[in-house]
Design a protein around this motif. Structure first.
Motif, PDB file in Angstrom:
ATOM      1  N   ASN A  73       2.844  11.510  -3.513  1.00 20.54           N
ATOM      2  CA  ASN A  73       3.800  11.365  -2.420  1.00 20.54           C
ATOM      3  C   ASN A  73       3.392  10.195  -1.552  1.00 20.54           C
ATOM      4  O   ASN A  73       2.282   9.674  -1.663  1.00 20.54           O
ATOM      5  N   GLY A  74       4.310   9.804  -0.675  1.00 20.75           N
ATOM      6  CA  GLY A  74       3.992   8.727   0.239  1.00 20.75           C
ATOM      7  C   GLY A  74       5.120   8.463   1.211  1.00 20.75           C
ATOM      8  O   GLY A  74       6.191   9.076   1.140  1.00 20.75           O
ATOM      9  N   THR A  75       4.848   7.539   2.111  1.00 21.72           N
ATOM     10  CA  THR A  75       5.813   7.120   3.112  1.00 21.72           C
ATOM     11  C   THR A  75       6.119   5.641   2.902  1.00 21.72           C
ATOM     12  O   THR A  75       5.209   4.849   2.646  1.00 21.72           O
ATOM     13  N   ILE A  76       7.378   5.300   3.023  1.00 22.09           N
ATOM     14  CA  ILE A  76       7.806   3.919   2.877  1.00 22.09           C
ATOM     15  C   ILE A  76       7.810   3.285   4.274  1.00 22.09           C
ATOM     16  O   ILE A  76       8.473   3.775   5.184  1.00 22.09           O
ATOM     17  N   HIS A  77       7.055   2.220   4.422  1.00 24.66           N
ATOM     18  CA  HIS A  77       6.923   1.563   5.727  1.00 24.66           C
ATOM     19  C   HIS A  77       7.819   0.340   5.860  1.00 24.66           C
ATOM     20  O   HIS A  77       8.223  -0.005   6.963  1.00 24.66           O
ATOM     21  N   GLU A  78       8.096  -0.310   4.745  1.00 20.91           N
ATOM     22  CA  GLU A  78       8.962  -1.492   4.754  1.00 20.91           C
ATOM     23  C   GLU A  78       9.755  -1.498   3.456  1.00 20.91           C
ATOM     24  O   GLU A  78       9.214  -1.245   2.385  1.00 20.91           O
ATOM     25  N   PHE A  79      11.046  -1.770   3.583  1.00 22.54           N
ATOM     26  CA  PHE A  79      11.909  -1.779   2.406  1.00 22.54           C
ATOM     27  C   PHE A  79      12.908  -2.924   2.560  1.00 22.54           C
ATOM     28  O   PHE A  79      13.804  -2.859   3.393  1.00 22.54           O
ATOM     29  N   VAL A  80      12.704  -3.979   1.780  1.00 17.54           N
ATOM     30  CA  VAL A  80      13.587  -5.145   1.793  1.00 17.54           C
ATOM     31  C   VAL A  80      14.121  -5.307   0.373  1.00 17.54           C
ATOM     32  O   VAL A  80      13.370  -5.695  -0.535  1.00 17.54           O
ATOM     33  N   PRO A  81      15.397  -4.960   0.134  1.00 19.20           N
ATOM     34  CA  PRO A  81      15.955  -5.004  -1.223  1.00 19.20           C
ATOM     35  C   PRO A  81      15.671  -6.315  -1.957  1.00 19.20           C
ATOM     36  O   PRO A  81      15.807  -7.398  -1.390  1.00 19.20           O
ATOM     37  N   GLN A  83      13.040  -7.711  -2.615  1.00 16.59           N
ATOM     38  CA  GLN A  83      11.922  -8.517  -2.124  1.00 16.59           C
ATOM     39  C   GLN A  83      10.613  -7.743  -2.028  1.00 16.59           C
ATOM     40  O   GLN A  83       9.622  -8.140  -2.611  1.00 16.59           O
ATOM     41  N   LYS A  84      10.618  -6.648  -1.252  1.00 14.36           N
ATOM     42  CA  LYS A  84       9.348  -5.954  -1.073  1.00 14.36           C
ATOM     43  C   LYS A  84       9.499  -4.500  -0.654  1.00 14.36           C
ATOM     44  O   LYS A  84      10.495  -4.107  -0.052  1.00 14.36           O
ATOM     45  N   ILE A  85       8.455  -3.767  -0.987  1.00 16.39           N
ATOM     46  CA  ILE A  85       8.306  -2.375  -0.577  1.00 16.39           C
ATOM     47  C   ILE A  85       6.853  -2.227  -0.121  1.00 16.39           C
ATOM     48  O   ILE A  85       5.931  -2.588  -0.853  1.00 16.39           O
ATOM     49  N   THR A  86       6.664  -1.717   1.071  1.00 18.63           N
ATOM     50  CA  THR A  86       5.326  -1.391   1.559  1.00 18.63           C
ATOM     51  C   THR A  86       5.309   0.113   1.742  1.00 18.63           C
ATOM     52  O   THR A  86       6.190   0.671   2.399  1.00 18.63           O
ATOM     53  N   ARG A  87       4.300   0.756   1.126  1.00 17.13           N
ATOM     54  CA  ARG A  87       4.279   2.225   1.159  1.00 17.13           C
ATOM     55  C   ARG A  87       2.857   2.748   1.033  1.00 17.13           C
ATOM     56  O   ARG A  87       1.947   2.042   0.609  1.00 17.13           O
ATOM     57  N   THR A  88       2.707   4.001   1.397  1.00 20.47           N
ATOM     58  CA  THR A  88       1.459   4.694   1.111  1.00 20.47           C
ATOM     59  C   THR A  88       1.655   5.424  -0.213  1.00 20.47           C
ATOM     60  O   THR A  88       2.785   5.676  -0.648  1.00 20.47           O
ATOM     61  N   PHE A  89       0.556   5.748  -0.847  1.00 18.33           N
ATOM     62  CA  PHE A  89       0.594   6.483  -2.111  1.00 18.33           C
ATOM     63  C   PHE A  89      -0.599   7.428  -2.116  1.00 18.33           C
ATOM     64  O   PHE A  89      -1.727   7.014  -1.852  1.00 18.33           O
ATOM     65  N   GLU A  90      -0.327   8.702  -2.404  1.00 21.51           N
ATOM     66  CA  GLU A  90      -1.410   9.680  -2.473  1.00 21.51           C
ATOM     67  C   GLU A  90      -1.186  10.606  -3.650  1.00 21.51           C
ATOM     68  O   GLU A  90      -0.127  11.213  -3.792  1.00 21.51           O
ATOM     69  N   LEU A 103       4.181  -4.006  -2.538  1.00 21.69           N
ATOM     70  CA  LEU A 103       4.865  -4.447  -3.753  1.00 21.69           C
ATOM     71  C   LEU A 103       5.778  -5.610  -3.384  1.00 21.69           C
ATOM     72  O   LEU A 103       6.617  -5.474  -2.487  1.00 21.69           O
ATOM     73  N   GLU A 104       5.614  -6.735  -4.056  1.00 23.35           N
ATOM     74  CA  GLU A 104       6.450  -7.906  -3.809  1.00 23.35           C
ATOM     75  C   GLU A 104       7.105  -8.320  -5.119  1.00 23.35           C
ATOM     76  O   GLU A 104       6.430  -8.460  -6.137  1.00 23.35           O
ATOM     77  N   PHE A 105       8.411  -8.511  -5.054  1.00 17.30           N
ATOM     78  CA  PHE A 105       9.225  -8.836  -6.215  1.00 17.30           C
ATOM     79  C   PHE A 105       9.646 -10.304  -6.106  1.00 17.30           C
ATOM     80  O   PHE A 105      10.177 -10.720  -5.083  1.00 17.30           O
ATOM     81  N   SER A 113      11.249 -12.272 -13.905  1.00 13.93           N
ATOM     82  CA  SER A 113      10.782 -11.936 -12.567  1.00 13.93           C
ATOM     83  C   SER A 113       9.312 -11.537 -12.618  1.00 13.93           C
ATOM     84  O   SER A 113       8.751 -11.306 -13.686  1.00 13.93           O
ATOM     85  N   LYS A 114       8.733 -11.461 -11.435  1.00 11.62           N
ATOM     86  CA  LYS A 114       7.310 -11.141 -11.333  1.00 11.62           C
ATOM     87  C   LYS A 114       7.115 -10.068 -10.265  1.00 11.62           C
ATOM     88  O   LYS A 114       7.773 -10.089  -9.232  1.00 11.62           O
ATOM     89  N   LEU A 115       6.218  -9.157 -10.550  1.00  9.00           N
ATOM     90  CA  LEU A 115       5.839  -8.117  -9.604  1.00  9.00           C
ATOM     91  C   LEU A 115       4.391  -8.361  -9.192  1.00  9.00           C
ATOM     92  O   LEU A 115       3.513  -8.522 -10.043  1.00  9.00           O
ATOM     93  N   ASN A 116       4.167  -8.431  -7.893  1.00  7.93           N
ATOM     94  CA  ASN A 116       2.817  -8.564  -7.323  1.00  7.93           C
ATOM     95  C   ASN A 116       2.564  -7.310  -6.493  1.00  7.93           C
ATOM     96  O   ASN A 116       3.368  -6.974  -5.631  1.00  7.93           O
ATOM     97  N   ILE A 117       1.451  -6.644  -6.772  1.00  7.59           N
ATOM     98  CA  ILE A 117       1.102  -5.434  -6.032  1.00  7.59           C
ATOM     99  C   ILE A 117      -0.321  -5.594  -5.503  1.00  7.59           C
ATOM    100  O   ILE A 117      -1.235  -5.926  -6.263  1.00  7.59           O
ATOM    101  N   GLN A 118      -0.492  -5.342  -4.230  1.00  4.20           N
ATOM    102  CA  GLN A 118      -1.829  -5.246  -3.661  1.00  4.20           C
ATOM    103  C   GLN A 118      -1.994  -3.795  -3.225  1.00  4.20           C
ATOM    104  O   GLN A 118      -1.148  -3.256  -2.496  1.00  4.20           O
ATOM    105  N   ILE A 119      -3.068  -3.170  -3.682  1.00  2.00           N
ATOM    106  CA  ILE A 119      -3.376  -1.796  -3.296  1.00  2.00           C
ATOM    107  C   ILE A 119      -4.679  -1.820  -2.504  1.00  2.00           C
ATOM    108  O   ILE A 119      -5.682  -2.348  -2.977  1.00  2.00           O
ATOM    109  N   ILE A 120      -4.637  -1.242  -1.315  1.00  2.00           N
ATOM    110  CA  ILE A 120      -5.833  -1.179  -0.471  1.00  2.00           C
ATOM    111  C   ILE A 120      -6.286   0.280  -0.398  1.00  2.00           C
ATOM    112  O   ILE A 120      -5.500   1.178  -0.083  1.00  2.00           O
ATOM    113  N   TYR A 121      -7.558   0.486  -0.687  1.00  2.36           N
ATOM    114  CA  TYR A 121      -8.161   1.822  -0.669  1.00  2.36           C
ATOM    115  C   TYR A 121      -8.984   1.999   0.609  1.00  2.36           C
ATOM    116  O   TYR A 121      -9.372   1.026   1.248  1.00  2.36           O
TER     117      TYR A 121
END
Length: 154
Positions: A73-81, A83-90, A103-105, A113-121
């Motif tokens: 589960n998680g919460t979506i903090h930023e959602f730009v169709p 372009q990008k999704i910023t979320r938590t993931f647990e 997540l950046e598209f 297309s290209k997907l770039n994901i940065q995950i911070i722990y």
């Protein structure tokens, strides 16, 4: 077989940078992450909730023979169709804890297309626990399936 999804895990850091180029239009790649029916197909999990908006949330669940094997589960903090999704993931019942995902598209061409994901722990230890799991293999398998399913929709 070459793994197309690349995972960069620099020593001593608490994040991962994941990149993957897809032979898919940007809009179709974004839909793969935002439409429950598509997510369920390529992730192999049930989408219990997916509220794609700022302050939205989501819940996924995977069962096998009636037993729940995986919950996230998680919460979506930023959602730009497209372009990008910023979320938590647990992942529930896992020692890794909550992660922050960016997540950046990116559009490369009309059909690529290209997907770039940065995950911070929370810590380097939490990231190392993630990397001990078959994370790279599973992510590559899921992204391969994503591309296979969506190529049929083009």
């Amino acid at each position: 077989m070459e793994q197309k999804t690349k995972i960069n895990a620099e020593e001593g850091k608490q994040d991962l940078v994941i990149t993957r180029e897809f032979d898919l239009p940007l809009e179709l790649l974004f839909k793969a992450y935002t439409e429950p029916e598509l997510l369920e197909q390529w992730m192999g999990t049930k989408v219990l909730k997916l509220d794609n908006k700022k302050h939205g949330s989501y819940q996924f669940e995977t069962s096998h023979n009636g037993t729940v094997m995986f919950k996230a589960n998680g919460t979506i903090h930023e959602f730009v169709p497209n372009q990008k999704i910023t979320r938590t993931f647990e992942m529930e019942n896992m020692p890794i804890g909550v992660q922050l995902e960016f997540l950046e598209f990116e559009k490369i061409s009309e059909e690529k297309s290209k997907l770039n994901i940065q995950i911070i722990y929370k810590s380097i230890v939490h990231r190392e626990q993630q990397l001990k799991m078959p994370f790279a293999y599973g992510l590559n398998m899921a992204h391969d399936k994503l591309e296979e399913i969506l190529t049929k929709l083009k």
